[in-house]
Design an enzyme around this catalytic site. Structure first.
Site, short mmCIF file in Angstrom:
data_model
loop_
_atom_site.label_atom_id
_atom_site.label_comp_id
_atom_site.label_asym_id
_atom_site.label_seq_id
_atom_site.Cartn_x
_atom_site.Cartn_y
_atom_site.Cartn_z
N LYS A 3 25.84 -9.78 -3.66
CA LYS A 3 25.84 -9.09 -4.98
C LYS A 3 27.13 -8.39 -5.40
O LYS A 3 27.91 -7.92 -4.45
CB LYS A 3 24.40 -8.33 -5.08
CG LYS A 3 24.55 -6.89 -4.24
CD LYS A 3 25.39 -5.70 -4.98
CE LYS A 3 25.60 -4.73 -3.76
NZ LYS A 3 26.33 -3.61 -4.18
N ASP A 58 18.78 -2.13 -1.57
CA ASP A 58 19.16 -3.10 -2.12
C ASP A 58 18.57 -4.43 -1.72
O ASP A 58 18.67 -5.46 -2.57
CB ASP A 58 20.82 -3.45 -1.67
CG ASP A 58 21.61 -2.66 -2.42
OD1 ASP A 58 21.52 -1.98 -3.45
OD2 ASP A 58 22.97 -2.75 -1.80
#
Length: 289
Positions: free
Chosen positions: A10, A137
């Site tokens: 990401k 996350d």
């Protein structure tokens, strides 16, 4: 039976820290985007009631310290499914300690694979609940695409898929401790916060001109990356729409409209930085192969 999963990295198109919470964590505002650099995580059943991990990178722990191990343990605890034993193999391609959520992506892939292996039929709510137990996350890395992440990063809202762009990611030759990065925020005398509302509206409208004006990372005010200015300069020379540090760093990404501009930029960057990549935005965080 084996399940093999692509675990995507990401980037943070925006990362702002709104405050430090009483529990010691931080209240965040992040626009997260999955990108096409990925680890390959293979999970299969075993017959010894153990969770075992192998990894292609020798320096990464393969015991309880690995978040992939914790993800498996939390899956069995949350679902109540008996742990009859699983083997996890991680083939690393996402740079380590880079601000790209490589470890969280692996943990998310384990949850995805175990859901398929044990036919758990996890809902999105279940995935977020399990992932939140593992790391901030992990829920995003399991779901992926383009999302707003709030609170500690575990309150997620889907955003429209952004129009396709070409993304260059460079990891300079240094590692950064996430804990030290947050400590730097906590002790900072002054913080310039970002235009969070404007960024959210720009993403919802898929307005890349407005997005590019607002891309930002509050950690850049506290974290020194030796080659950050040089890397950004090369990206801008080749016409990037925007460039920024991802996560707590040190990786720098640049977003390009045209593929040939991105390829020329990559060619120049690779002369100095081996960990340089060209990728596309992805619509998922994990993909079963």
């Amino acid at each position: 039976m084996k399940v093999k999963v692509k675990a995507y990295a990401k980037i943070n198109l925006m990362l702002d820290i709104l405050s430090r919470l009483e529990n010691g964590y931080h209240d965040l505002f992040m626009i997260m985007q999955s990108v096409g650099i990925y680890d390959i995580v293979t999970v299969e059943r075993a017959e010894d009631s153990e969770i075992s991990i192998t990894c292609s990178v020798p320096d990464i722990p393969t015991d309880e310290r690995n978040v992939a191990y914790k993800a498996a343990a939390e899956f069995f605890d949350y679902t109540g499914i008996e742990n009859s034993g699983v083997k996890i193999d991680i083939e690393k391609h996402i740079p380590h300690a880079a601000g790209l959520a490589g470890g969280s992506a692996d943990a998310a892939a384990v949850i995805t694979a175990l859901d398929r292996l044990f036919n758990a039929r996890l809902t999105e709510k279940d995935i977020i609940a399990i992932g939140s137990r593992v790391g901030a996350d992990v829920p995003f890395c399991a779901l992926g695409g383009t999302m707003l992440a709030q609170y500690t990063g575990t309150v997620l809202s889907h955003l429209p898929d952004l129009s396709e762009k070409y993304i260059i990611i460079v990891k300079p030759g240094q590692d950064i401790s996430t804990g030290k990065a947050y400590a730097a925020f906590d002790t900072a005398e002054r913080v310039r916060h970002l235009d969070t509302k404007g960024m959210l509206l720009a993403c919802v409208s898929n307005d890349w001109a407005a997005i590019s004006e607002r891309v930002g990372n509050v950690f850049e005010q506290f974290i020194e990356v030796a080659d950050r200015a040089v890397i950004k300069g090369i990206m801008r020379k080749h016409g990037c729409l925007c460039c920024c540090m991802s996560g707590s760093g040190p990786s720098i990404f640049g977003v390009f409209e045209e593929k040939d501009e991105a390829e020329k930029c990559l060619e120049e960057l690779k002369k100095e930085y081996d960990s340089s990549y060209l990728c596309l935005p992805m619509k998922n965080g994990c993909e079963i192969i």
